[in-house]
Scaffold this motif. Structure first.
Motif, PDB file in Angstrom:
ATOM      1  N   ASN A 191       0.823  -1.200   0.000  1.00 24.33           N
ATOM      2  CA  ASN A 191       0.000   0.000   0.000  1.00 24.33           C
ATOM      3  C   ASN A 191       0.860   1.254   0.000  1.00 24.33           C
ATOM      4  O   ASN A 191       1.869   1.327   0.682  1.00 24.33           O
ATOM      5  CB  ASN A 191      -0.933   0.027   1.203  1.00 24.33           C
ATOM      6  N   GLY A 225      -3.497   2.693  -1.360  1.00 25.16           N
ATOM      7  CA  GLY A 225      -3.537   1.507  -2.210  1.00 25.16           C
ATOM      8  C   GLY A 225      -2.364   1.518  -3.153  1.00 25.16           C
ATOM      9  O   GLY A 225      -1.363   2.202  -2.917  1.00 25.16           O
ATOM     10  N   GLU A 242      -8.435   2.526  -1.179  1.00 29.30           N
ATOM     11  CA  GLU A 242      -9.359   3.304  -0.363  1.00 29.30           C
ATOM     12  C   GLU A 242      -9.230   4.775  -0.763  1.00 29.30           C
ATOM     13  O   GLU A 242      -8.136   5.333  -0.736  1.00 29.30           O
ATOM     14  CB  GLU A 242      -9.032   3.136   1.121  1.00 29.30           C
ATOM     15  N   ILE A 292     -10.321   8.563   0.134  1.00 26.75           N
ATOM     16  CA  ILE A 292     -10.816   9.386   1.233  1.00 26.75           C
ATOM     17  C   ILE A 292     -10.858  10.840   0.761  1.00 26.75           C
ATOM     18  O   ILE A 292      -9.823  11.388   0.356  1.00 26.75           O
ATOM     19  CB  ILE A 292      -9.893   9.271   2.469  1.00 26.75           C
ATOM     20  N   GLU A 343     -14.582   6.430  -8.023  1.00 30.10           N
ATOM     21  CA  GLU A 343     -14.607   5.123  -7.378  1.00 30.10           C
ATOM     22  C   GLU A 343     -15.697   4.288  -8.041  1.00 30.10           C
ATOM     23  O   GLU A 343     -16.867   4.665  -8.048  1.00 30.10           O
ATOM     24  CB  GLU A 343     -14.885   5.278  -5.884  1.00 30.10           C
ATOM     25  N   LYS A 394     -17.388   1.219  -7.439  1.00 30.77           N
ATOM     26  CA  LYS A 394     -17.586   0.227  -6.379  1.00 30.77           C
ATOM     27  C   LYS A 394     -17.944  -1.144  -6.927  1.00 30.77           C
ATOM     28  O   LYS A 394     -17.491  -2.166  -6.401  1.00 30.77           O
ATOM     29  CB  LYS A 394     -18.632   0.725  -5.398  1.00 30.77           C
TER      30      LYS A 394
END
Length: 135
Positions: A2, A20, A51, A53, A86, A88
């Motif tokens: 990561n 990541g 991830e 954020i 993103e 998903k």
């Protein structure tokens, strides 16, 4: 392994952190990427399982999905800059390379959808190179 990357939009409203690893780095010449970037291609990084954020500006993000295709873009509604999307359902984050504020060790791995590149997108290697705007 990561890694942590940070990035932002042009105006600085939308700021993010990505935890990541980038596995793919493609220069996409499809007509949708050309239209969304206003250039010869988009430079997209793919981070499966990463991830994402949002540190600020999440409330200023807009999302566009082209009907009947897999093409989508997330962008800052203030300045229009493309920012990470993103996806998903596929477990992947797609990051426009230009919005990163951190260094990147990965180089582009391929030109994709080159069959639909613009008819003017050729011979760039022969053009003069300047450090700034030529006078």
């Amino acid at each position: 392994m990561n890694q942590t990357h940070t990035g932002s939009c042009l105006c600085g409203t939308a700021k993010f952190e990505l935890i990541g690893e980038f596995k793919k780095f493609f220069l996409c010449h499809c007509s949708r990427c050309r239209k969304s970037s206003g250039s010869a291609h988009c430079a997209n990084l793919f981070a499966p399982g990463a991830e994402l954020i949002w540190l600020s500006g999440a409330d200023k993000l807009s999302f566009y999905k082209h009907q009947e295709t897999n093409f989508s873009r997330t962008f800052c509604s203030v300045c229009g800059s493309n920012v990470p999307t993103e996806i998903k359902a596929r477990g992947i984050v797609v990051v426009p390379a230009g919005c990163l504020d951190t260094s990147l060790e990965l180089s582009p791995q391929a030109h994709v959808f080159s069959g639909s590149k613009g008819n003017w997108d050729d011979g760039f290697a022969d053009l003069p190179v300047f450090d700034g705007m030529p006078s």
